[in-house]
Every structure is written in C-alpha cells, then in structure tokens.
Write a protein that holds these residues in place. Structure first.
Motif, PDB file in Angstrom:
ATOM      1  N   ALA A   9       0.828  -1.204   0.000  1.00 19.08           N
ATOM      2  CA  ALA A   9       0.000   0.000   0.000  1.00 19.08           C
ATOM      3  C   ALA A   9       0.861   1.252   0.000  1.00 19.08           C
ATOM      4  CB  ALA A   9      -0.918   0.003   1.216  1.00 19.08           C
ATOM      5  N   ASN A  10       0.328   2.290  -0.640  1.00 23.68           N
ATOM      6  CA  ASN A  10       0.896   3.639  -0.579  1.00 23.68           C
ATOM      7  C   ASN A  10       2.375   3.715  -0.964  1.00 23.68           C
ATOM      8  OD1 ASN A  10      -1.621   4.688   0.396  1.00 23.68           O
ATOM      9  ND2 ASN A  10      -1.090   3.803   2.385  1.00 23.68           N
ATOM     10  N   SER A  40      -7.127  -5.369   2.789  1.00 23.90           N
ATOM     11  CA  SER A  40      -7.317  -4.351   3.827  1.00 23.90           C
ATOM     12  C   SER A  40      -8.712  -3.743   3.854  1.00 23.90           C
ATOM     13  CB  SER A  40      -6.300  -3.224   3.635  1.00 23.90           C
ATOM     14  OG  SER A  40      -4.994  -3.727   3.677  1.00 23.90           O
ATOM     15  N   ASN A  41      -9.638  -4.297   3.053  1.00 22.88           N
ATOM     16  CA  ASN A  41     -10.996  -3.751   2.967  1.00 22.88           C
ATOM     17  C   ASN A  41     -10.956  -2.241   2.735  1.00 22.88           C
ATOM     18  OD1 ASN A  41     -13.829  -3.722   2.954  1.00 22.88           O
ATOM     19  ND2 ASN A  41     -13.917  -3.369   5.159  1.00 22.88           N
ATOM     20  N   THR A  42     -10.128  -1.859   1.769  1.00 26.50           N
ATOM     21  CA  THR A  42      -9.965  -0.442   1.450  1.00 26.50           C
ATOM     22  C   THR A  42      -9.875  -0.278  -0.063  1.00 26.50           C
ATOM     23  OG1 THR A  42      -8.703   1.542   2.032  1.00 26.50           O
ATOM     24  CG2 THR A  42      -7.435  -0.457   1.609  1.00 26.50           C
ATOM     25  N   ASP A  43      -9.779   0.950  -0.502  1.00 24.09           N
ATOM     26  CA  ASP A  43      -9.727   1.233  -1.934  1.00 24.09           C
ATOM     27  C   ASP A  43      -8.447   0.690  -2.551  1.00 24.09           C
ATOM     28  OD1 ASP A  43      -9.366   2.575  -4.500  1.00 24.09           O
ATOM     29  OD2 ASP A  43     -11.009   3.875  -3.850  1.00 24.09           O
ATOM     30  N   ASN A  46      -4.897   2.497  -3.725  1.00 25.33           N
ATOM     31  CA  ASN A  46      -3.679   2.694  -2.935  1.00 25.33           C
ATOM     32  C   ASN A  46      -2.827   1.436  -2.828  1.00 25.33           C
ATOM     33  OD1 ASN A  46      -4.417   5.375  -2.268  1.00 25.33           O
ATOM     34  ND2 ASN A  46      -5.859   4.556  -0.775  1.00 25.33           N
ATOM     35  N   ASN A  51      -3.247  -1.738  -8.684  1.00 23.74           N
ATOM     36  CA  ASN A  51      -3.825  -0.467  -9.139  1.00 23.74           C
ATOM     37  C   ASN A  51      -3.164   0.086 -10.401  1.00 23.74           C
ATOM     38  OD1 ASN A  51      -1.387   0.317  -8.027  1.00 23.74           O
ATOM     39  ND2 ASN A  51      -2.231   1.989  -6.830  1.00 23.74           N
ATOM     40  N   ASN A  72     -10.010  -5.836  -0.926  1.00 22.63           N
ATOM     41  CA  ASN A  72     -10.019  -4.451  -1.388  1.00 22.63           C
ATOM     42  C   ASN A  72     -11.011  -4.285  -2.532  1.00 22.63           C
ATOM     43  OD1 ASN A  72      -8.100  -3.866   0.515  1.00 22.63           O
ATOM     44  ND2 ASN A  72      -6.444  -3.492  -0.927  1.00 22.63           N
ATOM     45  N   GLY A  74     -12.830  -1.110  -5.529  1.00 22.34           N
ATOM     46  CA  GLY A  74     -12.635   0.186  -6.170  1.00 22.34           C
ATOM     47  C   GLY A  74     -12.619   0.115  -7.680  1.00 22.34           C
TER      48      GLY A  74
END
Length: 169
Positions: A9-10, A40-43, A46, A51, A72, A74
């Motif tokens: 991530a990031n 991470s149950n996130t967008d 990132n 991505n 994840n 998105g």
C-alpha cells in the motif's frame, strides 16, 4: 500469464513508476498481468501492483459468493474469485492459515483468488491462440457471474470468475 499474489500500500512515486514500467514491458511482450487486490478492505487505488494500468486486479469472494470482508475494492477491480478457506501448499515452518497436514493449510486472501484468474486466462489463451489481450480480457469478463450491482461494480468488478462460461462450455 504472470500472477502477482503480492502487493504493498501507498508506494512512493518512484516505486510506482518502476512497477508501471515493468508492467508495460511485460505487456509489450504480450503478457497478461494478474494481481491480488489486497486484503485491507480499502480502496484498491492505494495498493500496488493491482492499481496499475494494464493489470487485472482480483478481489476475493466466499464460498457463498459474498465479497470477502477483507477484500479491497474500487475502480481498478476487474474480477473476483474464491479467496476464503482455500487449500494451499505451505512450508512446515510457515503458518499461512489453518494447518490441515504438515504441508497443507486452508488460507484466505486475494493472493488465493488471483491464481484462479491467472490459470483461467491461460485456458482462454489456449482456446483462442493468437487472440488479442483485449479479446481475452473481454471473454473473462463476459463469463463472470454477475454479483452485486448489475454489470461492473467496485465491489465485485465484472463478477465472480466462471471459466466454464468464459470458455463457452
């Protein structure tokens, strides 16, 4: 077909640029890149390499065709595949989930889902030799079992992998 059951991530812009260059190089050689969407149950925006442009990002579903709570999501998500409680080969000294025997575990993650899609793409490439990568991607998407909102959506992409339908079986 290159499967990347990994990610971070990031990432900083230099690392992102290097990864994108590697993906572009592989695609230029006619390779299809598949990557785990992240846990991470996130967008997914990132999470690299899922991505990146030209990568087929894979989320995870449960045995009940629900979205795995950790998966994840998105705009970059392409498709989902089973990713919960998947029988996996491991090392005696590495715990990747619930041990079944000395070398086998039941593990969960988008890293478990991604290889299902990579293997399915190999089957499609075998059935349609010489087909464009875009055609192969379209066949994969067209065969997916639509879950969630009708058509593509950010939680399931085009849906859950259904290679039999993609192959026209």
């Amino acid at each position: 077909v290159i499967n990347l059951s990994l990610g971070a991530a990031n990432l900083d812009t230099v690392s992102m640029s290097i990864l994108q260059s590697a993906v572009d190089f592989a695609r230029g050689l006619g390779r299809i890149i598949v990557a785990a969407a992240g846990n991470s149950n996130t967008d997914i925006g990132n999470f690299s390499p899922a991505n990146l442009n030209g990568v087929i990002a894979v989320g995870a579903t449960t045995s009940a065709d629900s979205r795995a709570s950790f998966s994840n999501f998105g705009d970059e998500l392409f498709i989902t595949a089973p990713g919960v409680d998947i029988l996996s080969l491991g090392s005696k000294n590495v715990n990747i989930g619930t041990r079944v025997t000395n070398n086998y575990y039941r593990a969960s993650g988008t890293s478990m889902a991604s290889p299902f899609v990579a293997g399915s793409l190999a089957l499609l490439l075998n059935k349609y030799p010489g087909a464009s990568l875009e055609f192969i991607r379209e066949r994969l998407a067209a065969g997916a079992q639509d879950l969630g909102a009708v058509g593509w959506d950010p939680l399931f992409g085009y849906g859950r992998l259904n290679i039999a339908r993609s192959l026209g079986i």
